[in-house]
Design a protein around this motif. Structure first.
Motif, PDB file in Angstrom:
ATOM      1  N   MET A 128       0.923  -1.231   0.082  1.00  0.00           N
ATOM      2  CA  MET A 128       0.010  -0.171   0.185  1.00  0.00           C
ATOM      3  C   MET A 128       0.921   1.187   0.023  1.00  0.00           C
ATOM      4  SD  MET A 128      -3.351  -1.121   0.183  1.00  0.00           S
ATOM      5  CE  MET A 128      -4.150   0.300   0.843  1.00  0.00           C
ATOM      6  N   GLY A 129       0.912   1.864  -1.041  1.00  0.00           N
ATOM      7  CA  GLY A 129       1.447   3.298  -1.130  1.00  0.00           C
ATOM      8  C   GLY A 129       0.599   4.656  -0.597  1.00  0.00           C
ATOM      9  N   LYS A 130       1.276   5.475  -0.459  1.00  0.00           N
ATOM     10  CA  LYS A 130       0.336   6.649  -0.175  1.00  0.00           C
ATOM     11  C   LYS A 130       1.021   7.790  -1.206  1.00  0.00           C
ATOM     12  CE  LYS A 130      -1.583   9.057   3.665  1.00  0.00           C
ATOM     13  NZ  LYS A 130      -1.939   9.206   5.076  1.00  0.00           N
ATOM     14  N   HIS A 131      -0.038   8.387  -1.796  1.00  0.00           N
ATOM     15  CA  HIS A 131       0.564   9.450  -2.610  1.00  0.00           C
ATOM     16  C   HIS A 131      -0.564  10.686  -2.664  1.00  0.00           C
ATOM     17  CE1 HIS A 131       2.386  11.511  -6.182  1.00  0.00           C
ATOM     18  NE2 HIS A 131       1.464  11.372  -6.963  1.00  0.00           N
ATOM     19  N   ASP A 132      -0.116  11.737  -2.552  1.00  0.00           N
ATOM     20  CA  ASP A 132      -1.197  13.069  -2.364  1.00  0.00           C
ATOM     21  C   ASP A 132      -2.085  12.710  -1.432  1.00  0.00           C
ATOM     22  OD1 ASP A 132       0.140  14.624  -4.184  1.00  0.00           O
ATOM     23  OD2 ASP A 132      -0.987  13.769  -5.952  1.00  0.00           O
ATOM     24  N   GLY A 133      -1.740  12.357  -0.145  1.00  0.00           N
ATOM     25  CA  GLY A 133      -2.889  11.948   1.004  1.00  0.00           C
ATOM     26  C   GLY A 133      -3.912  10.687   0.513  1.00  0.00           C
ATOM     27  N   GLN A 134      -3.516   9.940  -0.431  1.00  0.00           N
ATOM     28  CA  GLN A 134      -4.564   8.790  -0.826  1.00  0.00           C
ATOM     29  C   GLN A 134      -3.674   7.571  -0.622  1.00  0.00           C
ATOM     30  OE1 GLN A 134      -6.342  10.192  -4.663  1.00  0.00           O
ATOM     31  NE2 GLN A 134      -8.257   9.570  -3.621  1.00  0.00           N
ATOM     32  N   PHE A 135      -4.423   6.617  -0.359  1.00  0.00           N
ATOM     33  CA  PHE A 135      -3.874   5.323  -0.437  1.00  0.00           C
ATOM     34  C   PHE A 135      -3.983   4.566  -1.545  1.00  0.00           C
ATOM     35  CE2 PHE A 135      -4.499   4.934   4.360  1.00  0.00           C
ATOM     36  CZ  PHE A 135      -3.144   4.765   4.694  1.00  0.00           C
ATOM     37  N   ILE A 136      -2.883   3.822  -2.104  1.00  0.00           N
ATOM     38  CA  ILE A 136      -2.982   3.288  -3.513  1.00  0.00           C
ATOM     39  C   ILE A 136      -2.408   1.827  -3.206  1.00  0.00           C
ATOM     40  CG2 ILE A 136      -1.680   3.392  -5.758  1.00  0.00           C
ATOM     41  CD1 ILE A 136      -1.082   6.267  -5.174  1.00  0.00           C
ATOM     42  N   MET A 137      -3.609   0.900  -3.939  1.00  0.00           N
ATOM     43  CA  MET A 137      -2.991  -0.420  -3.808  1.00  0.00           C
ATOM     44  C   MET A 137      -1.979  -1.003  -4.921  1.00  0.00           C
ATOM     45  SD  MET A 137      -6.703  -2.225  -2.649  1.00  0.00           S
ATOM     46  CE  MET A 137      -7.728  -0.683  -2.991  1.00  0.00           C
ATOM     47  N   ILE A 138      -0.844  -1.276  -4.600  1.00  0.00           N
ATOM     48  CA  ILE A 138       0.181  -1.629  -5.681  1.00  0.00           C
ATOM     49  C   ILE A 138      -0.015  -3.166  -5.953  1.00  0.00           C
ATOM     50  CG2 ILE A 138       2.597  -1.797  -6.316  1.00  0.00           C
ATOM     51  CD1 ILE A 138       2.708   0.478  -4.015  1.00  0.00           C
ATOM     52  N   LEU A 139      -0.582  -3.263  -7.001  1.00  0.00           N
ATOM     53  CA  LEU A 139      -0.719  -4.703  -7.576  1.00  0.00           C
ATOM     54  C   LEU A 139       0.644  -5.510  -7.998  1.00  0.00           C
ATOM     55  CD1 LEU A 139      -3.896  -4.158  -9.827  1.00  0.00           C
ATOM     56  CD2 LEU A 139      -3.534  -4.995  -7.520  1.00  0.00           C
ATOM     57  N   ASP A 140       0.663  -6.859  -7.641  1.00  0.00           N
ATOM     58  CA  ASP A 140       1.693  -7.510  -8.413  1.00  0.00           C
ATOM     59  C   ASP A 140       1.075  -8.142  -9.552  1.00  0.00           C
ATOM     60  OD1 ASP A 140       3.367  -9.610  -9.090  1.00  0.00           O
ATOM     61  OD2 ASP A 140       3.861 -10.285  -7.067  1.00  0.00           O
ATOM     62  N   ILE A 141       1.011  -7.838 -10.598  1.00  0.00           N
ATOM     63  CA  ILE A 141       0.442  -8.158 -11.622  1.00  0.00           C
ATOM     64  C   ILE A 141       0.541  -9.660 -12.175  1.00  0.00           C
ATOM     65  CG2 ILE A 141       1.860  -7.417 -13.590  1.00  0.00           C
ATOM     66  CD1 ILE A 141      -1.774  -6.739 -13.566  1.00  0.00           C
ATOM     67  N   ASP A 142       1.675 -10.125 -11.866  1.00  0.00           N
ATOM     68  CA  ASP A 142       2.009 -11.557 -12.060  1.00  0.00           C
ATOM     69  C   ASP A 142       1.360 -12.245 -11.106  1.00  0.00           C
ATOM     70  OD1 ASP A 142       3.845 -10.815 -13.809  1.00  0.00           O
ATOM     71  OD2 ASP A 142       5.492 -10.851 -12.272  1.00  0.00           O
ATOM     72  N   ARG A 143       0.684 -11.869  -9.966  1.00  0.00           N
ATOM     73  CA  ARG A 143      -0.019 -12.539  -9.162  1.00  0.00           C
ATOM     74  C   ARG A 143      -1.606 -12.368  -9.186  1.00  0.00           C
ATOM     75  NH1 ARG A 143       3.110 -13.241  -3.722  1.00  0.00           N
ATOM     76  NH2 ARG A 143       2.667 -15.464  -3.700  1.00  0.00           N
ATOM     77  N   THR A 144      -2.119 -11.241  -9.722  1.00  0.00           N
ATOM     78  CA  THR A 144      -3.345 -10.646 -10.003  1.00  0.00           C
ATOM     79  C   THR A 144      -4.421 -11.788 -10.453  1.00  0.00           C
ATOM     80  OG1 THR A 144      -2.662  -8.579 -10.075  1.00  0.00           O
ATOM     81  CG2 THR A 144      -4.916  -8.788 -10.609  1.00  0.00           C
ATOM     82  N   PHE A 145      -3.826 -12.602 -11.535  1.00  0.00           N
ATOM     83  CA  PHE A 145      -4.621 -13.486 -12.175  1.00  0.00           C
ATOM     84  C   PHE A 145      -4.100 -15.053 -11.416  1.00  0.00           C
ATOM     85  CE2 PHE A 145      -4.434  -9.995 -14.713  1.00  0.00           C
ATOM     86  CZ  PHE A 145      -5.998  -9.578 -14.796  1.00  0.00           C
ATOM     87  N   THR A 146      -4.967 -15.944 -11.341  1.00  0.00           N
ATOM     88  CA  THR A 146      -4.589 -17.139 -11.014  1.00  0.00           C
ATOM     89  C   THR A 146      -4.125 -18.059 -12.279  1.00  0.00           C
ATOM     90  OG1 THR A 146      -6.682 -18.341 -11.605  1.00  0.00           O
ATOM     91  CG2 THR A 146      -6.565 -17.324  -9.410  1.00  0.00           C
ATOM     92  N   SER A 147      -3.227 -19.136 -12.314  1.00  0.00           N
ATOM     93  CA  SER A 147      -2.968 -19.979 -13.065  1.00  0.00           C
ATOM     94  C   SER A 147      -4.143 -20.455 -13.988  1.00  0.00           C
ATOM     95  CB  SER A 147      -2.031 -21.243 -12.532  1.00  0.00           C
ATOM     96  OG  SER A 147      -1.142 -20.837 -11.767  1.00  0.00           O
ATOM     97  N   ASP A 148      -5.201 -20.826 -13.561  1.00  0.00           N
ATOM     98  CA  ASP A 148      -6.367 -21.060 -14.324  1.00  0.00           C
ATOM     99  C   ASP A 148      -6.779 -19.915 -15.304  1.00  0.00           C
ATOM    100  OD1 ASP A 148      -6.184 -23.373 -13.465  1.00  0.00           O
ATOM    101  OD2 ASP A 148      -7.957 -23.360 -12.247  1.00  0.00           O
ATOM    102  N   GLU A 149      -6.806 -18.770 -14.766  1.00  0.00           N
ATOM    103  CA  GLU A 149      -7.193 -17.544 -15.514  1.00  0.00           C
ATOM    104  C   GLU A 149      -5.977 -17.278 -16.445  1.00  0.00           C
ATOM    105  OE1 GLU A 149      -9.555 -15.565 -11.693  1.00  0.00           O
ATOM    106  OE2 GLU A 149      -7.680 -14.904 -12.079  1.00  0.00           O
ATOM    107  N   ILE A 150      -4.860 -17.350 -16.225  1.00  0.00           N
ATOM    108  CA  ILE A 150      -3.835 -17.250 -17.238  1.00  0.00           C
ATOM    109  C   ILE A 150      -4.153 -18.363 -18.243  1.00  0.00           C
ATOM    110  CG2 ILE A 150      -1.245 -17.197 -17.768  1.00  0.00           C
ATOM    111  CD1 ILE A 150      -2.358 -14.499 -16.347  1.00  0.00           C
ATOM    112  N   ALA A 151      -4.281 -19.418 -18.085  1.00  0.00           N
ATOM    113  CA  ALA A 151      -4.305 -20.596 -18.885  1.00  0.00           C
ATOM    114  C   ALA A 151      -5.545 -20.344 -19.766  1.00  0.00           C
ATOM    115  CB  ALA A 151      -4.478 -21.761 -18.193  1.00  0.00           C
ATOM    116  N   THR A 152      -6.555 -19.925 -19.210  1.00  0.00           N
ATOM    117  CA  THR A 152      -7.804 -19.617 -20.211  1.00  0.00           C
ATOM    118  C   THR A 152      -7.334 -18.441 -21.086  1.00  0.00           C
ATOM    119  OG1 THR A 152      -9.175 -20.346 -18.360  1.00  0.00           O
ATOM    120  CG2 THR A 152     -10.087 -18.835 -19.941  1.00  0.00           C
ATOM    121  N   ALA A 153      -6.776 -17.322 -20.474  1.00  0.00           N
ATOM    122  CA  ALA A 153      -6.390 -16.252 -21.410  1.00  0.00           C
ATOM    123  C   ALA A 153      -5.777 -16.655 -22.434  1.00  0.00           C
ATOM    124  CB  ALA A 153      -5.981 -15.177 -20.519  1.00  0.00           C
TER     125      ALA A 153
END
Length: 164
Positions: A131-156
């Motif tokens: 979680m980062g903070k920028h201009d007073g707001q929290f920002i969720m920093i994604l690990d894009i490699d883990r955002t989708f499951t193996s099954d979802e990546i396989a389907t894609a």
């Protein structure tokens, strides 16, 4: 306490989903496209909106709002597709991430990033790098490699391969 995986200053691209701000490492971003026609592919998960033609390549498009349990992304003048590179089992998969809008690119120092909150044992937050903070707001920093499951990546991958 900073996140152990982040040891150097990095640039992040921020984007909005509803009222929440998310970020992804710019090194993972290939390009940002205006919203375009998405061809629906039958028998895919709801959040997989379909595929687009990107200079002759078939790219699956994921609705990030639906992926995170939010209402479907509505097309506006700011709606865009963030084309990202996802590493999956040693292979690079190109995916389009549908977002409400792109905000900005900025740098965050490792000490500006807090670990992702642990929200009980039932919810998987492994895809949130921190979680980062920028201009007073929290920002969720994604690990894009883990955002989708193996099954979802396989389907894609199958969808992109079949539509090609």
């Amino acid at each position: 306490m900073s996140v152990a995986a982040i040891t150097e200053t990095r640039q992040y691209l921020t984007f909005k989903l509803a009222e929440e701000i998310f970020a992804v490492d710019v090194a993972k971003v290939r390009e940002i496209l205006e919203f375009t026609t998405i061809t629906k592919v039958p028998q895919t998960p709801d959040f997989m909106r379909g595929v687009i033609n990107l200079r002759g390549s078939v790219v699956p498009v994921m609705d990030m709002r639906l992926k995170f349990g939010m209402p479907v992304t509505e097309k506006t003048v700011n709606t865009c597709i963030i084309v990202v590179e996802v590493n999956h089992e040693g292979e690079t998969i190109i995916i389009g991430a549908l977002a409400d809008s792109v905000q900005e690119v900025f740098e965050l120092e490792p000490e500006q990033i807090e670990p992702a909150p642990r929200i009980g044992t039932k919810l998987n937050t492994d895809f949130i790098l921190g979680m980062g903070k920028h201009d007073g707001q929290f920002i969720m920093i994604l690990d894009i490699d883990r955002t989708f499951t193996s099954d979802e990546i396989a389907t894609a991958g199958v969808v992109a391969g079949e539509a090609a």
